[in-house]
Design a protein around this motif. Structure first.
Motif, PDB file in Angstrom:
ATOM      1  N   ASP A 113     -19.785  24.858 -45.353  1.00 31.42           N
ATOM      2  CA  ASP A 113     -21.477  24.247 -45.588  1.00 31.42           C
ATOM      3  C   ASP A 113     -21.224  23.027 -45.562  1.00 31.42           C
ATOM      4  O   ASP A 113     -20.542  22.488 -45.058  1.00 31.42           O
ATOM      5  N   GLY A 115     -23.107  21.060 -47.303  1.00 29.89           N
ATOM      6  CA  GLY A 115     -23.542  20.379 -49.162  1.00 29.89           C
ATOM      7  C   GLY A 115     -24.901  19.998 -49.493  1.00 29.89           C
ATOM      8  O   GLY A 115     -25.886  18.793 -50.335  1.00 29.89           O
ATOM      9  N   ASN A 146     -17.095  21.039 -49.596  1.00 32.46           N
ATOM     10  CA  ASN A 146     -18.146  19.939 -49.117  1.00 32.46           C
ATOM     11  C   ASN A 146     -17.364  18.634 -48.353  1.00 32.46           C
ATOM     12  O   ASN A 146     -17.376  17.414 -48.533  1.00 32.46           O
ATOM     13  N   GLY A 150     -17.892  15.669 -53.693  1.00 26.32           N
ATOM     14  CA  GLY A 150     -18.099  15.947 -54.077  1.00 26.32           C
ATOM     15  C   GLY A 150     -18.751  15.370 -55.536  1.00 26.32           C
ATOM     16  O   GLY A 150     -18.922  16.175 -56.460  1.00 26.32           O
ATOM     17  N   THR A 178     -18.644  22.779 -54.033  1.00 28.97           N
ATOM     18  CA  THR A 178     -17.981  23.080 -52.823  1.00 28.97           C
ATOM     19  C   THR A 178     -19.077  25.371 -52.701  1.00 28.97           C
ATOM     20  O   THR A 178     -19.278  25.103 -54.107  1.00 28.97           O
TER      21      THR A 178
END
Length: 397
Positions: A113, A115, A146, A150, A178
């Motif tokens: 991903d 974020g 992430n 984070g 995450t």
């Protein structure tokens, strides 16, 4: 460089969760889903669990990241090396069907991903959670970092009436979680009830950006080539709701911005007259090879990150849009639908999570104070809300 973080995939290969032992499973992944030896997750898991991997599922852009932007669908296919089907979840269906899941006891999710709420991988995962809950199939998420950290959040929380495939739940634009943490949050708050397990990373800390992890950056989508791209994306993605190019069709997507009607020197001076922590700009011209203003010379600015810990991309892009709409009142415009399978609401509204940005910038009397409020988020409320789902070091509130 810090000791290399071990991803959920690597931890799973070394110490598999009990749920995978002997289970027939499918795998949601793409070409950024690799282990420390650059093996694709499907190959590594098939070797670790012989005969158990029965199907691959791919998110937006396809298994190999071949397809470009909004609503360019991927076909189903075949992974020849393993002799198993590849089901596209960005096609006629964005949720796995009963037929796709037939014979599976578990669905493993391993995606990188970026974020940001509007990145569709989160919402593909949400659809998988719903389908697996409906058909009694367990879900295992192999967590990854992430990449933009984070412990920083930005931008408004999505309002319920603006839910779409670029925002399926009430998250801030930059959420700080995450994918594993998001899965736990969504499974609980959306009352999905999926049998869910997250295989956590080893060595990841919330303050880390991706370059602190020791992991290689492999573009999770075709317009996310660098970490710098991901850091700017929470704000610059808003340009997709306008007639200003966000740099798609160039080698620097989301790092250049402009349009044929923009004077690069004028815009650069306007932006440079304001303080934007961690960012510098310079005037440029560029020609997109596809997407908006294809084949036309665009004036605009290039964005340079000079301190990645201080960049606040949402606030920056709101002020950028305010400047462009003010300087080019008769040329700047909002794009209409469709956008990511939304056929009624303006794209900018579902991207931002409300109509407030569009309505504010359409008001000729908007002030800097209004812009600051648009970018604001209640950080304490967010961290309190997600506290029970944080899998790594907690964030003080």
């Amino acid at each position: 460089m810090n000791r290399r973080v071990r991803t959920g995939l690597e931890c799973c290969l070394e110490d598999p969760p009990e749920i995978l032992r002997g289970a027939r499973f499918g795998l949601l992944m793409n070409q950024a889903s690799v282990d420390s030896r650059f093996r694709y997750a499907c190959d590594a898991l098939a070797e670790r669990f012989p005969g158990q991997l029965r199907a691959i599922f791919s998110p937006q852009h396809g298994l190999w990241g071949e397809q470009q932007a909004n609503m360019i669908e991927s076909r189903h296919g075949w992974y020849g090396a393993l002799g198993i089907p590849v089901f596209s979840l960005y096609s006629n269906s964005r949720r796995p069907t009963r037929e796709m899941l037939d014979g599976l006891e578990c669905l493993v999710i391993d995606l990188q991903d970026v974020g940001t709420r509007v990145y569709t991988f989160t919402w593909t995962m949400l659809e998988c959670l719903k389908a697996c809950a409906e058909f009694g199939i367990s879900v295992v998420v192999l967590d990854r970092p992430n990449p933009i950290g984070g412990n920083v959040i930005e931008g408004p929380t999505l309002l319920p009436e603006f839910r779409s495939f670029v925002g399926g739940a009430a998250l801030p634009l930059r959420h700080g979680l995450t994918l594993g943490e998001l899965a736990m949050l969504l499974n609980a708050e959306e009352r999905i009830g999926a049998r869910l397990q997250v295989v956590t990373m080893d060595g990841w800390r919330r303050e880390m950006l991706f370059h602190d992890t020791g992991l290689p950056w492999i573009p999770p989508s075709p317009n996310m080539p660098r970490l710098e791209t991901a850091l700017l994306y929470p704000g610059q993605v808003l340009l997709e709701g306008t007639n200003v190019s966000e740099g798609r069709g160039t080698t620097l997507p989301f790092e250049v911005v402009g349009a044929p009607f923009v004077d690069p020197d004028v815009l650069a001076r306007e932006i440079a007259s304001q303080e934007h922590a961690g960012l510098s700009v310079r005037p440029v011209r560029f020609v997109p090879m596809y997407e908006k203003w294809r084949g036309m010379s665009c004036g605009g600015i290039a964005l340079h990150i000079v301190d990645s810990t201080k960049v606040k991309p949402v606030r920056f892009t709101i002020e950028l849009l305010a400047a462009v709409s003010r300087l080019y009142t008769t040329r700047f415009d909002w794009l209409g639908p469709p956008y990511e399978y939304e056929y009624e609401k303006p794209p900018i509204d579902i991207l931002f999570g409300s109509a407030e940005l569009r309505l504010t910038l359409q008001d000729p009397l908007h002030r800097q104070q209004n812009l600051a409020e648009l970018a604001a988020v209640d950080e304490q409320a967010w961290w309190q809300r997600v506290a029970n789902f944080l899998l790594y070091s907690s964030v003080p509130v």
